[in-house]
Structures are given as structure tokens and as C-alpha cells.
Enzyme design. Structure first.
Site, PDB file in Angstrom:
ATOM      1  N   ARG A  77      20.161  22.393  42.561  1.00 58.02           N
ATOM      2  CA  ARG A  77      21.028  23.169  43.466  1.00 58.02           C
ATOM      3  C   ARG A  77      22.293  23.632  42.749  1.00 58.02           C
ATOM      4  O   ARG A  77      23.129  22.805  42.366  1.00 58.02           O
ATOM      5  CB  ARG A  77      21.412  22.306  44.669  1.00 58.02           C
ATOM      6  CG  ARG A  77      22.389  22.953  45.603  1.00 58.02           C
ATOM      7  CD  ARG A  77      21.787  24.055  46.436  1.00 58.02           C
ATOM      8  NE  ARG A  77      20.775  23.564  47.357  1.00 58.02           N
ATOM      9  CZ  ARG A  77      19.931  24.368  48.022  1.00 58.02           C
ATOM     10  NH1 ARG A  77      19.979  25.674  47.870  1.00 58.02           N
ATOM     11  NH2 ARG A  77      19.032  23.842  48.821  1.00 58.02           N
ATOM     12  N   GLN A  98       9.496  27.655  48.932  1.00 56.69           N
ATOM     13  CA  GLN A  98      10.431  28.769  49.074  1.00 56.69           C
ATOM     14  C   GLN A  98      10.854  29.233  47.678  1.00 56.69           C
ATOM     15  O   GLN A  98      11.060  28.428  46.782  1.00 56.69           O
ATOM     16  CB  GLN A  98      11.621  28.266  49.902  1.00 56.69           C
ATOM     17  CG  GLN A  98      12.929  28.944  49.668  1.00 56.69           C
ATOM     18  CD  GLN A  98      13.546  29.501  50.946  1.00 56.69           C
ATOM     19  OE1 GLN A  98      12.870  30.029  51.814  1.00 56.69           O
ATOM     20  NE2 GLN A  98      14.855  29.382  51.048  1.00 56.69           N
ATOM     21  N   ARG A 103      11.228  28.146  39.395  1.00 57.62           N
ATOM     22  CA  ARG A 103      12.408  27.274  39.298  1.00 57.62           C
ATOM     23  C   ARG A 103      12.061  25.784  39.208  1.00 57.62           C
ATOM     24  O   ARG A 103      12.961  24.968  38.998  1.00 57.62           O
ATOM     25  CB  ARG A 103      13.369  27.523  40.466  1.00 57.62           C
ATOM     26  CG  ARG A 103      12.839  27.191  41.847  1.00 57.62           C
ATOM     27  CD  ARG A 103      13.942  27.356  42.899  1.00 57.62           C
ATOM     28  NE  ARG A 103      13.464  27.171  44.260  1.00 57.62           N
ATOM     29  CZ  ARG A 103      14.252  27.063  45.309  1.00 57.62           C
ATOM     30  NH1 ARG A 103      15.565  27.107  45.163  1.00 57.62           N
ATOM     31  NH2 ARG A 103      13.750  26.914  46.516  1.00 57.62           N
ATOM     32  N   HIS A 173      19.341  33.880  40.961  1.00 56.44           N
ATOM     33  CA  HIS A 173      20.031  33.401  42.175  1.00 56.44           C
ATOM     34  C   HIS A 173      21.349  32.693  41.816  1.00 56.44           C
ATOM     35  O   HIS A 173      21.523  31.488  42.077  1.00 56.44           O
ATOM     36  CB  HIS A 173      19.055  32.441  42.860  1.00 56.44           C
ATOM     37  CG  HIS A 173      19.404  31.946  44.221  1.00 56.44           C
ATOM     38  ND1 HIS A 173      20.651  31.458  44.564  1.00 56.44           N
ATOM     39  CD2 HIS A 173      18.644  31.822  45.331  1.00 56.44           C
ATOM     40  CE1 HIS A 173      20.630  31.068  45.834  1.00 56.44           C
ATOM     41  NE2 HIS A 173      19.425  31.282  46.319  1.00 56.44           N
ATOM     42  N   ASP A 216      23.749  35.832  54.860  1.00 58.61           N
ATOM     43  CA  ASP A 216      22.464  35.797  54.160  1.00 58.61           C
ATOM     44  C   ASP A 216      21.886  37.208  54.244  1.00 58.61           C
ATOM     45  O   ASP A 216      21.271  37.571  55.246  1.00 58.61           O
ATOM     46  CB  ASP A 216      21.539  34.758  54.837  1.00 58.61           C
ATOM     47  CG  ASP A 216      20.336  34.417  53.966  1.00 58.61           C
ATOM     48  OD1 ASP A 216      20.142  35.073  52.927  1.00 58.61           O
ATOM     49  OD2 ASP A 216      19.583  33.487  54.338  1.00 58.61           O
ATOM     50  N   GLU A 275      23.049  37.558  43.949  1.00 58.97           N
ATOM     51  CA  GLU A 275      21.760  37.430  43.273  1.00 58.97           C
ATOM     52  C   GLU A 275      21.181  38.805  42.923  1.00 58.97           C
ATOM     53  O   GLU A 275      20.974  39.628  43.810  1.00 58.97           O
ATOM     54  CB  GLU A 275      20.786  36.687  44.192  1.00 58.97           C
ATOM     55  CG  GLU A 275      21.363  35.399  44.752  1.00 58.97           C
ATOM     56  CD  GLU A 275      20.527  34.822  45.892  1.00 58.97           C
ATOM     57  OE1 GLU A 275      19.309  35.027  45.921  1.00 58.97           O
ATOM     58  OE2 GLU A 275      21.112  34.157  46.770  1.00 58.97           O
TER      59      GLU A 275
HETATM   60  C1  BG6 Z   1      19.085  32.569  49.409  1.00 57.46           C
HETATM   61  C2  BG6 Z   1      18.326  32.936  50.643  1.00 57.46           C
HETATM   62  O1  BG6 Z   1      18.758  33.436  48.376  1.00 57.46           O
HETATM   63  O2  BG6 Z   1      18.724  31.236  49.027  1.00 57.46           O
HETATM   64  C3  BG6 Z   1      18.659  31.947  51.741  1.00 57.46           C
HETATM   65  O3  BG6 Z   1      18.632  34.267  51.029  1.00 57.46           O
HETATM   66  C4  BG6 Z   1      18.356  30.528  51.288  1.00 57.46           C
HETATM   67  O4  BG6 Z   1      17.915  32.261  52.919  1.00 57.46           O
HETATM   68  C5  BG6 Z   1      19.080  30.270  49.980  1.00 57.46           C
HETATM   69  O5  BG6 Z   1      18.762  29.607  52.278  1.00 57.46           O
HETATM   70  C6  BG6 Z   1      18.807  28.889  49.400  1.00 57.46           C
HETATM   71  O6  BG6 Z   1      17.451  28.662  49.265  1.00 57.46           O
HETATM   72  P1  BG6 Z   1      16.897  27.267  48.780  1.00 57.46           P
HETATM   73  O7  BG6 Z   1      15.411  27.341  48.853  1.00 57.46           O
HETATM   74  O8  BG6 Z   1      17.388  27.070  47.381  1.00 57.46           O
HETATM   75  O9  BG6 Z   1      17.479  26.234  49.723  1.00 57.46           O
END
Ligand code: BG6
Length: 301
Positions: A77, A98, A103, A173, A216, A275
Site C-alpha cells: 500500500r 482488483q 502488482r 498508481h 475517485d 495515476e
Molecule cells: C484507485 C481506485 O485507483 O485505487 C479506487 O480508483 C480504489 O477505487 C483504489 O479504491 C485502491 O485500490 P486497492 O485495490 O489498492 O485498494
């Protein structure tokens, strides 16, 4: 940890130098530190994930969560996660990871290039049994981390299979560290339309982006550099992209920060994600033998 990982010793022997050093980082993951006359940068082979960028004589540019997980197969993170081959939830399989698998995969070091103007590390990822479960196609992804007067990260993906790679999404990102969210201003998006992911409506940006609640958004048809003005710290960063016509801006604000286990409750006050993306209508098709590259350059103004 997968046992086909290279040893720190062999990495340092093959690729190490005065300015490039491999070591064991957080959670036992392999980390590389680049320190040259311009800046220091740290990244993990897992995810090719840059976790630190600090130009000489300046404060760190990237925000990192102090409660991030560092574990095999888990997303880190903060820093610069690579979202690929899709951005956000998978279109047809919302249960899939997601932001894709780039990553959380372990990337391989392919080369280190040192010149007077930069130190570049080239990483690579190709299909494997675990990626084929999520994308049943072969590819060759190269990620270049270039540490010079600016930091440039570039993802270039070649389709090494027979069929087109379709609807490929991506985001570099980046999480930027800021002094306080109240004094943040983003320039370069005025007049752009965006998909507000919070209510799924399309809206138009008027003036600079100010963040005073959860945000967002996928901005469309973006091309110009975006300037992050951290008025509290008296500092400006310029974020430029190539191979991208969409830009995502994200801050989770109070409630979402609390819902994320790897995100400090008050972390939203000191970060903003800008991003460089191929998101929304900007997803790409890569025909066989062709390459699509997307890059982000970050510089202190
Ligand atoms: C952003 C998305 O790029 O990443 C958000 O637009 C998302 O919707 C955020 O919550 C974090 O994503 P993740 O999967 O790293 O928790």
C-alpha cells in the site's frame, strides 16, 4: 516465498554496483535501492513496486502506508503499484484481484544501465501458470525504472501470443506524499470530463481539483502534465504521462481509510493518488507482436 527467487548475492553479483544494491526488505521480500547523484529510489521485485523516491536535498515524494502488508502475493500500500492487465474490478469476473496481477507477481531483473544522466533498472514479467489462470495469453512486460533528474517509470507490454490482447487496462498508481490535504490543488484537469466512480456519473471539472471529501475519478482525454501544488509545504510536483489518455485521482477520505486494514486511519490527510492510466474507454488492444507502452514521469518543479 516461491523458491525460484534469485538470491540477494546473485542479484548483487550480476546487477549490483556502487549505486544499485539488492537486499532483504520488509517482510523478507527482495528490495533494490538505487542511490545516485540525483535521488534515492527503492523498489521491490514483488510487483516491481517502487516504494520510495527522494530527490537529493528534497523530502520524499511518494507516500507509503506505515501499516502496509509486505507479504508474498499481497499488494503493497503506497508508492507506485502497477495495475495491469486491468484497472479496478475485472469486467467479467469481479471476484478476481482488483487492479490485476502485475502488482503481486514477482518480477525478474533483466538489466541495469548506468549513464551520466540516469541509473535505469529494467524488470520483466512473462506469463506463468498463475497469470494464465487470469489472462490466458502470453505476453512480455518490461518495466523501466529510470532515476535521473526526474523519476520515470515505463511499462511496455508486447503481445507474444497469436490472438490480440484485448481490453488491457493499466494504471501507474502513484501515491504522492503531501503536507495536508486541505492545502492541495491539482492543476491540468480543468475542463476535462470524468467518470465519478462514487456515483457512476459523468461530470466536468471546473478549475483546479480540490479535495475535501472522498474522491475517485477517471478523467478522460487527459494529455497535459498535471501539477500537484502542495501549498502547505510550498512544493510543486509535475506528473507527465505518455501512452495514456486517462488519469485517475483518488483519496479515500475518512470512512474508506478506516475500512482498509493496510491504510492508517488518518493517512488520507497526507496523500493523493494521481495515476497515469489506461482506464475506462482508454483500455487498449495489443495485436500479436505489437507493443503498448505507458509511462509516468515525476519531477519537482
Ligand atoms: C484507485 C481506485 O485507483 O485505487 C479506487 O480508483 C480504489 O477505487 C483504489 O479504491 C485502491 O485500490 P486497492 O485495490 O489498492 O485498494
Amino acid at each position: 516465498m516461491p523458491n525460484d527467487l534469485p538470491s540477494i548475492e546473485s542479484l548483487n553479483q550480476q546487477f549490483g554496483s556502487e549505486s544499485v544494491k539488492f537486499r532483504v526488505g520488509e517482510g523478507g521480500l527482495i528490495q533494490c535501492r538505487v542511490q545516485n547523484q540525483f535521488a534515492s529510489v527503492e523498489f521491490y521485485l514483488q510487483g516491481a513496486h517502487v516504494t520510495h523516491y527522494q530527490p537529493l536535498d528534497a523530502a520524499p515524494v511518494l507516500w507509503m502506508s506505515n501499516v502496509s502488508k509486505y507479504a508474498p502475493g499481497q499488494a503493497i500500500r503506497g508508492g507506485i503499484p502497477i495495475c495491469w492487465p486491468w484497472f479496478g474490478a475485472h469486467d467479467e469476473n469481479p471476484d478476481w484481484p482488483q487492479h490485476g496481477f502485475a502488482r503481486t507477481q514477482c518480477w525478474k531483473v533483466r538489466a541495469v544501465l548506468e549513464t551520466d544522466s540516469s541509473t535505469e533498472v529494467l524488470l520483466g514479467l512473462t506469463e506463468s501458470p498463475s497469470t494464465l489462470e487470469l489472462l490466458n495469453q502470453s505476453f512480455d512486460a518490461r518495466y523501466r525504472i529510470s532515476v535521473g533528474k526526474q523519476l520515470t517509470v515505463e511499462l511496455a507490454v508486447t503481445n507474444t501470443g497469436q490472438a490480440p490482447l484485448e481490453k488491457i487496462g493499466c494504471a501507474l498508481h502513484s501515491y504522492f506524499s503531501i503536507s495536508q490535504i486541505e492545502t492541495l490543488k491539482l492543476d491540468g484537469l480543468d475542463g476535462k470530463s470524468y467518470l465519478d466512480k462514487l456515483d457512476q456519473k459523468v461530470k466536468t471539472q471546473a478549475g483546479p481539483v480540490i479535495v475535501d471529501q472522498e474522491i475517485d475519478r477517471i478523467y478522460r482525454e487527459t494529455s497535459s502534465p498535471i501539477t500537484i501544488s502542495d501549498q502547505g509545504a510550498g512544493r510543486q510536483l509535475r506528473v507527465s504521462g505518455t501512452g495514456s489518455h486517462s488519469t485517475v485521482v483518488w483519496n479515500p477520505w475518512v470512512n474508506k481509510s478506516k475500512r482498509m486494514a493496510d491504510f492508517p486511519d488518518h493517512g488520507y490527510q497526507n496523500m493523493i493518488c494521481v495515476e497515469t492510466a489506461n482506464a475506462g474507454a482508454d483500455v487498449r488492444t495489443i495485436p500479436p507482436s505489437e507493443t503498448h507502452a505507458i509511462a509516468q514521469t515525476i519531477e519537482l518543479v
